[in-house]
Scaffold this active site. Sequence first.
Site, mmCIF file in Angstrom:
data_model
loop_
_atom_site.group_PDB
_atom_site.id
_atom_site.type_symbol
_atom_site.label_atom_id
_atom_site.label_comp_id
_atom_site.label_asym_id
_atom_site.label_seq_id
_atom_site.Cartn_x
_atom_site.Cartn_y
_atom_site.Cartn_z
ATOM 1 N N ASN A 117 0.806 -1.220 0.000
ATOM 2 C CA ASN A 117 0.000 0.000 0.000
ATOM 3 C C ASN A 117 0.837 1.267 0.000
ATOM 4 O O ASN A 117 0.438 2.272 -0.581
ATOM 5 C CB ASN A 117 -0.911 0.005 1.229
ATOM 6 C CG ASN A 117 -1.723 1.274 1.365
ATOM 7 O OD1 ASN A 117 -2.563 1.571 0.518
ATOM 8 N ND2 ASN A 117 -1.470 2.041 2.426
ATOM 9 N N ASP A 177 1.417 7.017 0.008
ATOM 10 C CA ASP A 177 0.465 6.073 -0.569
ATOM 11 C C ASP A 177 0.771 5.785 -2.035
ATOM 12 O O ASP A 177 0.621 6.652 -2.898
ATOM 13 C CB ASP A 177 -0.952 6.635 -0.428
ATOM 14 C CG ASP A 177 -2.008 5.566 -0.565
ATOM 15 O OD1 ASP A 177 -2.109 4.731 0.354
ATOM 16 O OD2 ASP A 177 -2.710 5.556 -1.590
ATOM 17 N N ASP A 207 -0.752 -6.486 4.075
ATOM 18 C CA ASP A 207 -1.046 -5.432 5.039
ATOM 19 C C ASP A 207 -1.888 -4.338 4.378
ATOM 20 O O ASP A 207 -1.687 -4.004 3.206
ATOM 21 C CB ASP A 207 0.278 -4.843 5.546
ATOM 22 C CG ASP A 207 0.087 -3.769 6.585
ATOM 23 O OD1 ASP A 207 -0.262 -4.108 7.729
ATOM 24 O OD2 ASP A 207 0.267 -2.575 6.249
ATOM 25 N N GLU A 244 -5.371 -8.112 5.080
ATOM 26 C CA GLU A 244 -5.829 -7.352 6.241
ATOM 27 C C GLU A 244 -6.908 -6.369 5.797
ATOM 28 O O GLU A 244 -6.614 -5.367 5.141
ATOM 29 C CB GLU A 244 -4.675 -6.596 6.895
ATOM 30 C CG GLU A 244 -5.126 -5.873 8.161
ATOM 31 C CD GLU A 244 -4.210 -4.749 8.594
ATOM 32 O OE1 GLU A 244 -4.267 -4.386 9.783
ATOM 33 O OE2 GLU A 244 -3.463 -4.213 7.745
ATOM 34 N N ASN A 307 -4.041 -10.107 17.293
ATOM 35 C CA ASN A 307 -2.910 -9.967 16.386
ATOM 36 C C ASN A 307 -1.982 -8.880 16.911
ATOM 37 O O ASN A 307 -2.213 -8.299 17.977
ATOM 38 C CB ASN A 307 -3.373 -9.703 14.944
ATOM 39 C CG ASN A 307 -3.831 -8.265 14.704
ATOM 40 O OD1 ASN A 307 -3.980 -7.462 15.627
ATOM 41 N ND2 ASN A 307 -4.057 -7.927 13.449
ATOM 42 N N ARG A 342 -4.855 -18.835 13.016
ATOM 43 C CA ARG A 342 -3.511 -18.308 13.303
ATOM 44 C C ARG A 342 -3.424 -17.993 14.784
ATOM 45 O O ARG A 342 -4.326 -17.378 15.345
ATOM 46 C CB ARG A 342 -3.255 -17.034 12.488
ATOM 47 C CG ARG A 342 -1.863 -16.424 12.708
ATOM 48 C CD ARG A 342 -1.720 -15.099 11.988
ATOM 49 N NE ARG A 342 -2.646 -14.098 12.516
ATOM 50 C CZ ARG A 342 -2.989 -12.977 11.882
ATOM 51 N NH1 ARG A 342 -2.505 -12.723 10.678
ATOM 52 N NH2 ARG A 342 -3.826 -12.113 12.435
#
Length: 493
Positions: A117, A177, A207, A244, A307, A342
Amino acid sequence: MFKFALTLTLCLAGSLSLAQHNPHWWGNRNTIVHLFEWKWSDIAQECESFLGPRGFAGVQVSPVNENIISAGRPWWERYQPISYKLTTRSGNEEEFGDMVRRCNDVGVRIYVDVLLNHMSGDFDGVAVGTAGTEAEPRKKSFPGVPYTAQDFHPTCEITDWNDRFQVQQCELVGLKDLDQSSDWVRSKLIEFLDHLIELGVAGFRVDAAKHMASEDLEYIYSSLSNLNIDHGFPHNSRPFIFQEVIDHGHETVSRDEYKELGAVTEFRFSEEIGNAFRGNNALKWLQSWGTGWGFLPSGQALTFVDNHDNQRDAGAVLNYKSPKQYKMATAFHLAYPYGISRVMSSFAFDDHDTPPPQDAQERIISPEFDEDGACVNGWICEHRWRQIYAMVGFKNAVRDTEITGWWDNGDNQISFCRGNKGFLAINNNQYDLSQDLNTCLPTGTYCDVISGSLIDGSCTGKSVTVNENGYGYIHIGSDDFDGVLALHVDAKV
């Protein structure tokens, strides 16, 4: 002809996205552990000495690419890229490649946390990365890639999380970005991911996926190479993708936009399981856990109790600091057949920015273990808690079975079977659970793998004798060290 080509393209895209939900586990293994901020050499050793023998399926590793060096070395500096060189505080490219090979050799797959990202946030003057590369983030100049200002979206701040444009084209907490619709940016991201595939990884945790348009990610994923057959992957295997996407419900950018591209992190799972085991919601309601709670379909959901981000936040989410409830929640997580599981392996923290254990030169230190195998020098290593690694074994033993024999007391005592292979009971009430319950297991004596192990034909902890009808006497005291009991066929005396 055009209609045929379009149909073929759609079929290929559909088959690729379906393949990207496959984590490529060995045998009956089916649990990933996140070894957060571990060094590559330590992960390699952990695969060989602990994870492989204990039946773990894979490891999520911290970002592998060069990152900015931030004062005090907070964990989040790993999430601010400077280049795609494979040099971080966890090690260099040679050490990373060695780790991947050694883990694959013992049946433990590697999944890399990747940052597609953005690059680093603002930095006064010239920033130096962990591989010695210089960059000027304020000018959007990253010569180590190289990226220049034209490779980024125009600078803007996310002030309205219901505005799709802001969420996907403005800067997440000031991070520069990237424009994933750019051919150049796409080519560099694909090159980076393909290099990791060449080194033998099984897939990627993407991510901040929510902050990238799904069509851009679809292009990138579909352009990736197949997994490396030299590391034991079948021909034409696609990388496992889990993304994510923080979606609490009614979000403008929804998890549903990404679920066909790969698995998606089911954050509501984490919040709701925390609520339940904190006593804010009766455990009896967990009978319909999963899609019955509005979660994603099981094969599209990456599930977790906590997490590395939300364990640091206030609220419902459980972490290692509430060990009894955390172990109960994890036992339920690994016993209930929902999602791609996880587990977390943390280091101790006092505040949001606490760095991983490090020496005076700010080098990450290796975990050390006591005589019971628990970590002792700032690493928490939840995956080495007997109550958690034993449930990884439970999950392996009961794979491909369904929930049967659900029982509850109308409140916070529950039990259920996994076919005729496993049984779990939990007591989250302030009074004892003492009752004959249906374990669904064949006649015999079974070790409770939470309180002990089966060693040389004997139980080191509790045991339960199951009669010819499948029933056994279950006792979990309200003041017991652990509020859970677990039996399975591989722990039969």
